[in-house]
Enzyme design. Structure first.
Site, PDB file in Angstrom:
ATOM      1  N   GLU A  44       0.854  -1.201   0.000  1.00  0.00           N
ATOM      2  CA  GLU A  44       0.000   0.000   0.000  1.00  0.00           C
ATOM      3  C   GLU A  44       0.882   1.241   0.000  1.00  0.00           C
ATOM      4  OE1 GLU A  44      -2.795   0.288   3.313  1.00  0.00           O
ATOM      5  OE2 GLU A  44      -2.896   2.455   3.029  1.00  0.00           O
ATOM      6  N   ARG A  48       0.273  10.306  -0.283  1.00  0.00           N
ATOM      7  CA  ARG A  48       0.532  11.428   0.638  1.00  0.00           C
ATOM      8  C   ARG A  48       1.703  12.261   0.198  1.00  0.00           C
ATOM      9  NH1 ARG A  48       0.037   8.301   6.422  1.00  0.00           N
ATOM     10  NH2 ARG A  48      -1.804   7.179   5.719  1.00  0.00           N
ATOM     11  N   LYS A 132     -11.152  -1.831   6.121  1.00  0.00           N
ATOM     12  CA  LYS A 132     -10.031  -1.423   6.974  1.00  0.00           C
ATOM     13  C   LYS A 132     -10.626  -0.777   8.235  1.00  0.00           C
ATOM     14  CE  LYS A 132      -6.703   2.423   6.904  1.00  0.00           C
ATOM     15  NZ  LYS A 132      -5.513   2.961   6.254  1.00  0.00           N
TER      16      LYS A 132
HETATM   17  C1  3PG Z   1      -1.820   5.245   8.148  1.00  0.00           C
HETATM   18  O1  3PG Z   1      -2.715   5.371   7.345  1.00  0.00           O
HETATM   19  O2  3PG Z   1      -1.000   6.110   8.463  1.00  0.00           O
HETATM   20  C2  3PG Z   1      -1.734   3.901   8.701  1.00  0.00           C
HETATM   21  O3  3PG Z   1      -2.834   3.634   9.445  1.00  0.00           O
HETATM   22  C3  3PG Z   1      -0.470   3.605   9.402  1.00  0.00           C
HETATM   23  O4  3PG Z   1      -0.581   3.826  10.729  1.00  0.00           O
HETATM   24  P1  3PG Z   1       0.673   3.485  11.622  1.00  0.00           P
HETATM   25  O5  3PG Z   1       1.761   4.428  11.217  1.00  0.00           O
HETATM   26  O6  3PG Z   1       0.188   3.704  13.028  1.00  0.00           O
HETATM   27  O7  3PG Z   1       1.039   2.036  11.335  1.00  0.00           O
END
Ligand code: 3PG
Length: 211
Positions: A44, A48, A132
């Site tokens: 994934e 961003r 999710k």
């Molecule tokens: C996100 O979208 O940032 C994810 O949920 C990852 O979260 P994490 O950094 O707590 O694993």
């Protein structure tokens, strides 16, 4: 032509879906190869950063054993751009009918983000039953997932957000958890210094979790 996946295919491939933030397209292929070498293929890549779509394109083109997906899909246009770049699945932090409808139209398997019963019902209304749970640990963690086993017994979840190697096992032990997601497999400092062997080791550990 790549085989079309279902959301369950995406969830069942490995116990962990890495949530990846890439700031440099030059890292994408090496990172994908490192994760695949550790047994993690569903990747994934979050939308961003300005280079996220280029990273998905590079992985799709150069790492045939990897299955790039797009994370942080927040709009219909994000979903379209992701599919165009070669993403084979999408993950969203929340759910809107527009994102759900667009992914159906694109044939892009979507894991929609939910954190409440109403969001689960909205996603289910649109045909989504693999979801999710985000942000999982902040929104109730394993206790919340257990509470959902009653009313939403037909839904499988990928808890993400605050999940680590230390708490993944408790989540994966639940019957309504198919896999978990998290960023701990791809720490920014290891990516920045190109320590691909360390990332392969993190992936190998994650790939061996019981569920
Ligand atoms: C996100 O979208 O940032 C994810 O949920 C990852 O979260 P994490 O950094 O707590 O694993």
């Amino acid at each position: 032509m790549a085989v079309k996946l279902t959301p369950l295919d995406v969830m069942n491939d490995a116990p962990v879906i890495p949530v990846i933030v890439l700031n440099d397209v030059a890292h994408a292929v090496a990172l994908a190869r490192a994760l695949v070498a550790g047994g993690i293929r569903m990747l994934e890549v979050t939308l961003r950063t300005p280079v996220a779509l280029a990273c998905i394109e590079a992985i799709a083109r150069e790492v045939p054993d990897a299955v790039p997906g797009a994370g942080t899909v927040r709009s219909a246009s994000d979903a379209q751009a992701a599919a165009f770049a070669g993403a084979r699945f999408a993950v969203s932090p929340g759910y809107t009918h527009s994102v759900g409808k667009t992914c159906h139209e694109l044939g892009l398997p979507l894991l929609p983000g939910v954190a409440t019963g109403g969001e689960i019902m909205a996603a289910q209304e649109d045909g989504y039953t693999e979801l999710k749970f985000f942000p999982a640990m902040q929104a109730g963690g394993a206790a919340m997932l257990k509470a959902w086993q009653g009313p939403f017994g037909d839904v499988k979840f990928c808890p993400t957000g605050g999940v680590t190697a230390a708490n993944a096992g408790d989540l994966l032990a639940l019957s309504n958890v198919a896999c978990v997601g998290g960023s701990w497999l791809t720490p920014a400092d290891l990516i920045a210094r190109g320590d691909w062997a360390a990332i392969t080791q993190l992936a190998r550990e994650a790939a061996s979790f019981k569920r």
